[in-house]
Design a protein around this motif. Structure first.
Motif, PDB file in Angstrom:
ATOM      1  N   MET A   1       0.731  -1.128   0.041  1.00  0.00           N
ATOM      2  CA  MET A   1      -0.056   0.216  -0.204  1.00  0.00           C
ATOM      3  C   MET A   1       0.822   1.205  -0.022  1.00  0.00           C
ATOM      4  N   TRP A   3       3.731   1.473  -1.203  1.00  0.00           N
ATOM      5  CA  TRP A   3       4.218   1.770  -2.560  1.00  0.00           C
ATOM      6  C   TRP A   3       3.130   2.387  -3.563  1.00  0.00           C
ATOM      7  N   VAL A   4       2.005   2.124  -3.337  1.00  0.00           N
ATOM      8  CA  VAL A   4       0.828   2.784  -4.393  1.00  0.00           C
ATOM      9  C   VAL A   4       0.793   4.168  -3.951  1.00  0.00           C
ATOM     10  N   ARG A   7       3.933   5.857  -5.421  1.00  0.00           N
ATOM     11  CA  ARG A   7       4.240   6.005  -6.715  1.00  0.00           C
ATOM     12  C   ARG A   7       2.998   7.031  -7.314  1.00  0.00           C
ATOM     13  N   ARG A   8       2.089   7.254  -6.593  1.00  0.00           N
ATOM     14  CA  ARG A   8       0.737   8.058  -6.868  1.00  0.00           C
ATOM     15  C   ARG A   8       1.446   9.533  -6.557  1.00  0.00           C
TER      16      ARG A   8
ATOM     17  N   ASP B  87      -1.632   7.722 -14.356  1.00  0.00           N
ATOM     18  CA  ASP B  87      -0.403   8.222 -14.651  1.00  0.00           C
ATOM     19  C   ASP B  87       0.575   6.933 -14.394  1.00  0.00           C
ATOM     20  N   ALA B  96       0.139  -2.088  -8.139  1.00  0.00           N
ATOM     21  CA  ALA B  96      -0.756  -1.248  -7.509  1.00  0.00           C
ATOM     22  C   ALA B  96      -2.027  -1.767  -6.848  1.00  0.00           C
ATOM     23  N   SER B  99      -1.130  -4.738  -4.603  1.00  0.00           N
ATOM     24  CA  SER B  99      -0.675  -4.407  -3.304  1.00  0.00           C
ATOM     25  C   SER B  99      -2.009  -4.038  -2.347  1.00  0.00           C
TER      26      SER B  99
END
Lengths: 327, 283
Positions: A1, A3-4, A7-8, B87, B96, B99
């Motif tokens: 989570m 990581w998400v 990344r965002r 994006d 994503a 996860s």
């Protein structure tokens, strides 16, 4: 989570990193060039002491003319950084997701909404605070090099000095960020969240400025009339000053005004003795000043930080609640 | 435990009821066509089933658990606006979404994307065509290994070939894993191929609920003289009348009277009949 969220949030994090690198580079370069100019003009003594010679010296004047604006810009950067973080990182954090409908993707996976919110908060807020603290430290280091030839001569309670010292910038950042996040969730509009953040932050910073000093306990200094209290000359924060009557109570300003007016007639260029004697006769024998010494500035910062910090926590709890209610 | 049960569920937006007093049960293993006119409340119903829209009254439960406020772990949802992170690349998106899930199969996503032609894993999601995005979103939904799949207009922006691919993927999912599917669509011919159950909603209410074969068998289309309709018995759903003849859609019709010609409707003419009726009521 995490990581998400990372990344965002990547574009904002890269921007923050770039700000840190550029900011640090600029401060380091400016400081070393300033240090050169101090040593070459033989002003090293004036950094630590305000002597007669330092205030009349031509090279000291040149130094001030050259550097005071740059030093003030350094201060301004730290003054504005909290609200910028609130506007560009806090406000869009949830508003953009809600505006574009991408929150639905997260809300329909098995991660809970609270965990989703916390991971986004941590990833957005922690790097912003790290960059803020680093830049704050760098600017402080630069201002210290200029010493009393720079803005620090005005003491820790001067508005711009107070706003960039100790924990205050961190607390302001937390608050600005939390306002942005909360309004973003409630209105679901990035632009609205940004405008409200700017407004709320500015209003609160002005409104709360003297609240901090009002809740602190003050010290009282009493001198005989004709002298001025040392607190009003050094970097202490004077809350109130005036004259004391025989019972030790402050005298109302209009009565003081009348008495001073009456005694003005006795004033002669040769000396103040008669003027002072006249004041003493009119029961204005003692002057006082209620003040907070500069050495207690850290307490004022803690009071300041606890007010803004508490508001930030409330707003973030509200954000979590609003996200859970979101449908 | 039924995959989806609605109990008098209703949703009001300000003063307008999008869904009102809907009750139905969807049995395990069915492929349900959720049909109705625009604004009938189909998306709201699916949103409530997915737990992202909070019902005003009543409630829905998925596998026996109320859905309000969170998505059931066995349910996957494809929203009408295909919320994806534009994006990110397809590969990053897969990571994503994975996860964010406790139960997840990247292999399943790759398998589904592999069946589709021309999905570049390193392309940004935002640069894909609307149709490809929909297919990627379906792949993400299947990666959760759902037991109930909720699809809001899954075919709407697909070309005929892509539509065929997508339907085939859904059918394979049903055949392999016994997944229950609820899909809303306006494309009745496509639905007929894959669906075995119909849920027709209109004005926020359930009008028809049942297995397609049974529902069709319960209805008759009668064509006969415009002059005399008195001999016709049954519940009239809708009618189109010209100067010479009337075409009637009837529910629970009695044996075809003399002078009339009776046939069993196909799915398209049944739904059309109901939609026409609702438009006339609203007029």
């Amino acid at each position: 989570m995490i990581w998400v969220s990372w990344r965002r949030q990547r574009p904002q994090l890269i921007t923050l990193l770039a700000m840190l690198v550029v900011g640090a580079g600029v401060v380091v370069l400016l400081r070393s060039s300033m240090l050169d100019s101090i040593t070459s003009s033989g002003l090293t003594e004036c950094v630590t002491r305000t002597t007669q010679e330092c205030s009349t010296n031509k090279s000291a004047g040149d130094f001030r003319a050259e550097w005071s604006t740059r030093l003030q810009l350094g201060q301004a950067a730290i003054i504005f950084l909290p609200v910028l973080i609130g506007l560009f990182i806090g406000a869009p954090l949830f508003a953009r997701e809600l505006e574009q409908g991408t929150h639905v993707l997260a809300f329909t996976q098995s991660v809970s909404r609270t965990r989703w919110m916390l991971s986004k908060l941590v990833v957005a807020l922690v790097p912003a605070l790290v960059v803020l603290i680093a830049l704050q430290y760098l600017v402080w280091w630069w201002l210290t090099t200029a010493g009393v030839m720079g803005p620090r001569v005005n003491g820790s309670f001067q508005v711009f000095n107070f706003g960039i010292e100790h924990v205050s910038p961190v607390a302001y950042t937390l608050f600005a960020f939390a306002v942005g996040a909360f309004v973003g969730v409630v209105t679901r509009r990035t632009l609205v969240a940004m405008i409200v953040t700017l407004g709320a932050f500015t209003v609160l910073r002005f409104a709360l400025f003297d609240v901090v000093t009002r809740v602190m306990t003050t010290q009282r200094e009493v001198v005989t009339s004709g002298l001025s209290p040392t607190a009003s000359r050094d970097a202490s924060l004077v809350i109130s000053q005036g004259y004391l009557d025989a019972a030790g109570q402050p005298i109302a300003p209009d009565k003081v005004g009348a008495a001073v007016q009456a005694c003005k007639a006795t004033w002669t260029p040769e000396g103040q003795q008669e003027y002072v004697a006249c004041l003493a006769k009119s029961d204005l024998g003692r002057r006082y000043a209620d003040f907070i010494p500069e050495s207690q500035a850290w307490q004022a910062h803690l009071v300041d930080a606890s007010i803004y910090g508490a508001l930030a926590v409330l707003l973030l709890v509200g954000t979590g609640w609003a996200l859970r209610r979101q449908s | 435990m039924n995959p989806l049960t609605a109990t008098a569920v209703g949703k009001r937006y300000r003063s307008r009821w999008a869904v009102r007093d809907c009750s139905f049960t969807i049995p395990e293993g069915k492929v349900v066509a959720l049909v109705g006119p625009n604004g009938a409340g189909k998306s709201t119903l699916l949103g409530m089933a997915a737990g992202i829209v909070r019902p005003t009254t009543g409630g829905l439960s998925a596998f026996g658990t109320p859905t309000a406020g969170r998505t059931h772990p066995d349910v996957s949802y494809l929203g009408q606006n295909r919320s994806l992170y534009h994006d990110l690349t397809v590969r990053e998106l897969t990571r994503a979404v994975g996860s964010m899930n406790d139960r997840w199969s990247t292999d399943r996503v790759h398998e589904v994307l592999g069946l589709l032609t021309g999905v570049d894993h390193d392309a940004k999601v935002g640069t894909l065509s609307a149709g490809t995005r929909t297919q990627v979103a379906i792949a993400m939904a299947l990666g959760r290994l759902p037991r109930l799949l909720l699809l809001d207009e899954p075919l709407s922006d697909l070309d005929p070939l892509a539509r065929d691919e997508t339907l085939r993927i859904i059918m394979t999912e049903v055949a392999d894993r016994g997944t229950t599917v609820v899909m809303s669509s306006h494309l009745l011919t496509d639905l007929r191929e894959v669906c075995d159950h119909i849920l027709l909603v209109d004005e926020g209410r359930v009008q028809v609920d049942g297995d397609i074969e049974e529902v069709l068998a319960r209805h008759r289309i009668l064509v006969g003289p415009a002059a005399d309709e008195s001999s016709v018995e049954g519940t009239l759903v809708s009618a189109t009348r010209t100067a010479r003849q009337s075409t009637l859609l009837l529910r629970e019709a009695a044996p075809t009277p003399k002078g009339w010609e009776g046939t069993e409707p196909d799915l398209e003419s049944l739904v059309m009949g109901y939609l026409r009726a609702s438009r006339e009521r609203r007029r």
